[in-house]
Design an enzyme around this catalytic site. Structure first.
Site, PDB file in Angstrom:
ATOM      1  CG  ASN A 208      -1.855   1.149   1.290  1.00  0.00           C
ATOM      2  OD1 ASN A 208      -1.708   2.130   0.577  1.00  0.00           O
ATOM      3  ND2 ASN A 208      -2.856   1.042   2.142  1.00  0.00           N
ATOM      4  N   PRO A 209       0.933   1.990  -1.110  1.00  0.00           N
ATOM      5  CG  PRO A 209       0.402   3.100  -3.088  1.00  0.00           C
ATOM      6  CD  PRO A 209       0.117   1.836  -2.326  1.00  0.00           C
TER       7      PRO A 209
ATOM      8  CB  THR B 267      -2.835  -1.627  -3.263  1.00  0.00           C
ATOM      9  OG1 THR B 267      -2.441  -0.703  -2.237  1.00  0.00           O
ATOM     10  CG2 THR B 267      -2.308  -2.998  -2.935  1.00  0.00           C
TER      11      THR B 267
ATOM     12  N   GLY C 275      -1.038  -2.005   6.381  1.00  0.00           N
ATOM     13  CA  GLY C 275      -1.710  -2.228   7.645  1.00  0.00           C
ATOM     14  C   GLY C 275      -2.409  -3.576   7.681  1.00  0.00           C
ATOM     15  CG  ASP C 276      -3.525  -5.400  11.428  1.00  0.00           C
ATOM     16  OD1 ASP C 276      -2.397  -5.833  11.141  1.00  0.00           O
ATOM     17  OD2 ASP C 276      -3.883  -5.152  12.588  1.00  0.00           O
TER      18      ASP C 276
ATOM     19  CD  GLU D 144      -8.051  -5.450  -0.217  1.00  0.00           C
ATOM     20  OE1 GLU D 144      -7.913  -5.848  -1.392  1.00  0.00           O
ATOM     21  OE2 GLU D 144      -8.166  -4.262   0.079  1.00  0.00           O
TER      22      GLU D 144
ATOM     23  CG  ASP E  30      -4.523 -23.819  19.239  1.00  0.00           C
ATOM     24  OD1 ASP E  30      -4.940 -23.050  18.343  1.00  0.00           O
ATOM     25  OD2 ASP E  30      -4.816 -23.683  20.436  1.00  0.00           O
TER      26      ASP E  30
ATOM     27  CD  GLU F 221     -12.582  -2.171   7.476  1.00  0.00           C
ATOM     28  OE1 GLU F 221     -13.703  -1.651   7.196  1.00  0.00           O
ATOM     29  OE2 GLU F 221     -11.602  -1.505   7.849  1.00  0.00           O
TER      30      GLU F 221
END
Length: 336
Positions: free
Chosen positions: A9-10, A40, A67-68, A73, A217, A278
């Site tokens: 992600n720029p 992206t 980021g997360d 994605e 696990d 999200e």
């Protein structure tokens, strides 16, 4: 030579990826991969589509940088495939829960890329909900629904509660939902303000919410908050800050399970589901743990200074502020 595709992600982390791209590519190539990069765009599912394309094209490694949300994605792009490449992550967002769980440096993108050179991996569990996949949490209930109304930097559950405690106009909105939660060895029916399934021990920057969570696990950590009372909720947060003692509280259900079926007992009540921060659809919904589904590069033999397990300074300060607000409200209630 093996091939790697860097999907980055720029604009993440104040364009830190764009400014360090050459060093990152060099670090991946030194790990033995012929490496190419893809930036992206704001187009929906951009990272997801590129990850799928790279996997189908035979790339051996897909590196998610951002980021997360970017990591989620990329996982969604490769998780449905029968043949899945290895993954690596370079954190450049705010919370970076997944990097914390894998002990990846979170303030130096070059050092994060160099972790690949150590050739250490973990086969990570992944969650599935309908056609979506999640890597850290799935959650439902009125407490989680409120987070859709706040800025993205405040979306972590406990960071948002600190924000919530300061916004008195929002407090009456915390209401319980009558839920039916079926899990591996039992069932819960009753009121709850929130449930969530954790895949790692790092949620919203805290590593004491699911203190005994393991990465591979085949088990979720299911936590159900049975109360919608503000004072009880904040009391539970003080227990989280005090070494994860909330797991033994009678207002909390804490169990391990490899699946969950979540629904509301009131057909007229909507329960929105949150997947990795999200909106992911409405209940009823079934969640499955895909055991050791994707192999990730991880820093398994050492913890760097910026990836030490425990509560970070910002999260600790937010928790302390929340406790102060709770004490003020408690004093006001006693005076009345």
């Amino acid at each position: 030579m093996k091939k790697a595709r860097l999907i980055y992600n720029p604009v993440s982390g104040k364009e830190i990826m764009r400014n360090n791209l050459a060093d990152i590519l060099d670090a991946i190539e030194k790990a033995g991969y012929e490496t190419s990069a893809f930036a992206t765009t704001p187009e929906p599912d951009c990272a997801k589509n590129e990850a799928r394309r790279a996997a189908l094209a035979g790339f051996d490694l897909v590196v998610a940088a951002g980021g997360d949300g970017t990591i989620n994605e990329v996982v969604n792009g490769i998780a449905p495939l029968e043949k899945r490449p290895k993954m690596a992550i370079i954190p450049a967002g705010t919370t970076n829960d997944y990097a914390r769980a894998l002990k990846i440096p979170r303030s130096n993108v070059k050092a994060a890329a160099e972790v690949i050179q150590k050739q250490q991996t973990v086969k990570m569990d992944i969650g599935k909900a309908r056609d979506n996949y999640f890597i850290n949490i799935a959650a439902g209930g009125y407490l989680t629904e409120l987070t859709y109304d706040v800025p993205s930097e405040l979306k972590s559950i406990f960071g948002y509660l600190a924000y919530l405690a300061k916004g008195a106009e929002m407090l009456p909105r915390i209401k319980p939902i009558k839920m039916r939660l079926k899990y591996e060895n039992g069932e819960y029916e009753g009121d709850a303000s929130m449930f969530f399934l954790g895949l790692t021990n790092s949620i919203g920057g805290f590593e004491t919410i699911a203190p005994d969570a393991m990465l591979d696990d085949g088990q979720f950590s299911l936590i159900v908050v049975k109360t919608a009372n503000l004072f009880e909720i904040v009391r539970l947060i003080t227990l989280v800050l005090n070494g994860g003692k909330h797991v033994n509280d009678p207002k909390v259900l804490y169990v391990k399970t490899n699946y969950l079926e979540a629904s509301t007992l009131d057909e007229n009540k909507r329960m929105m589901i949150n997947l990795d921060g999200e909106y992911g659809g409405d209940a009823p919904m079934r969640f499955e743990n895909l055991h050791q589904h994707i192999e990730f590069y991880a820093n398994t033999d050492e913890i760097s200074d910026d990836a030490i397990q425990g509560i970070g300074l910002e999260e600790k300060e937010a928790g302390e502020e929340l406790v102060k607000e709770y004490q003020k409200l408690e004093e006001q209630e006693e005076q009345e």
